[in-house]
Scaffold this active site. Sequence first.
Site, PDB file in Angstrom:
ATOM      1  CE  LYS A 182     104.205  18.128 -84.759  1.00  7.36           C
ATOM      2  NZ  LYS A 182     103.989  18.883 -83.509  1.00  7.36           N
ATOM      3  CG  HIS A 222     108.361  17.614 -77.389  1.00 11.02           C
ATOM      4  ND1 HIS A 222     107.663  16.643 -76.717  1.00 11.02           N
ATOM      5  CD2 HIS A 222     107.594  17.952 -78.462  1.00 11.02           C
ATOM      6  CE1 HIS A 222     106.519  16.398 -77.352  1.00 11.02           C
ATOM      7  NE2 HIS A 222     106.451  17.175 -78.403  1.00 11.02           N
ATOM      8  CG  ASN A 244     103.902  12.901 -85.193  1.00 13.77           C
ATOM      9  OD1 ASN A 244     104.295  11.882 -84.661  1.00 13.77           O
ATOM     10  ND2 ASN A 244     103.525  13.966 -84.502  1.00 13.77           N
TER      11      ASN A 244
END
Length: 447
Positions: A113, A182, A136
């Site tokens: 990403k 995660h 981010n």
Amino acid sequence: MAKIVVLGGGESGVGSAVLAKVKGFEVFLSDRGEISEKYAEQLRKWDIPFESGRHSEEKILDADEIIKSPGIPLTVPLVVKAQEKGIPIISEIEFAGRYDSAKKICITGSNGKTTTTSLIYYLLQQAGLNVGLGGNIGKSYAMQVATEKYDYYVLELSSFQLDNMYDFKADIAIITNITPDHLDRYDYNIDNYAKAKFRITRNMSDEDCFIFCSDDEITIQQLDSIIVKAKMLPFSQKNILKEGAWKENGQICVQTEGQDRCDLLIKDLALSGKHNVYNSMAAAIAGKVMNIKNEKIRQSLQSFKAVEHRLEQVRCVGGVNYINDSKATNVDAAWYALECQEHPVVWIVGGTDKGNDYSTLYDLVKEKVKAIVCLGVDNQKIHAAFENLVGQRNIVDTKSAEEAVQASARFAQDGDTVLLSPCCASFDLFKNYEERGKLFKEAVWNL
């Protein structure tokens, strides 16, 4: 005057606090950890009251709305109390989106990403568009909405940033891929994690576009169970498509409705490796959707420079090539990094394990890795997974970037590659993956 409390005093939290102040809210920021001087200075400059090293519960629970930084889990007791009290808890992305009328290209995914976001930002810049970069990556989106004016935003969004997003809408949404990562934040359930990623498609209409990898099993499984109203544009290296992007005769072919097809030679792409073909495909589709000319798309994907800490070439010393892939914090990212290596690899791996299953790496390690240098506090799992593949004498433990580089240099010979692609989070020995990568690069330059 409505009261907004911001939890977390990093890039996201401070940007949210400044935007709330600019929009006339009564604002208070609280961070249980120590706020860095850089961010404390910004809060003082904007005259925003804040606390560091504690949470004043009574003050926080008096909020009309709480903006929670993405690093804070929803299970934290104070956040649970706020939810029980009925206080809305939102993300920076949700809050900033209320005050932003720019066209938004939003990218998420387990891997790729950052590179895809950076590629698209570069492409739009090269096309002369007034574009901001955030989420981010780079500066806080909220801070930019508060203090700058862009016609377009390219936003990298993690699952944590999407968790508390409700009314925000992307004009173009991209999911690069979904692989286990995660999972500690999602009850160790891949379906929960995948659903969090798919929040990026919320509120999209048939005028919007959703770009996704049709080779990615988990993405396709999710598409079978949800309705996405946006126009679907897949990309694939396995199948030839009517619309989207695909691989054919050594080229990426990109076709969108009503436009000339754009073809790019894979060997001419700035970024090498199978994973970067996917990233380039996603960026090229976004460029076509934005009506950018084929020649500009080609030029941009051929001249782009790699993202720092992502398969970043550091230097060649004594015929050994050193590569910094510190951003590879999960198994899939490390798989891509190993897959694109063409010379024998001394692999630096380790850190905080997030429930990794290393079995998918076995074939690549057998084929490409001559030695392993563990960089972490507890390396038992890495030894158990790979010792039989490389041999007991070819796997060592280190506790610093400098020690890891020196150990790697002893294993490496002329023509080899030393690859830092840790597969794990950095928090056992470093503040973050950036510090890990920076110290690795310093150690290489000190050889």
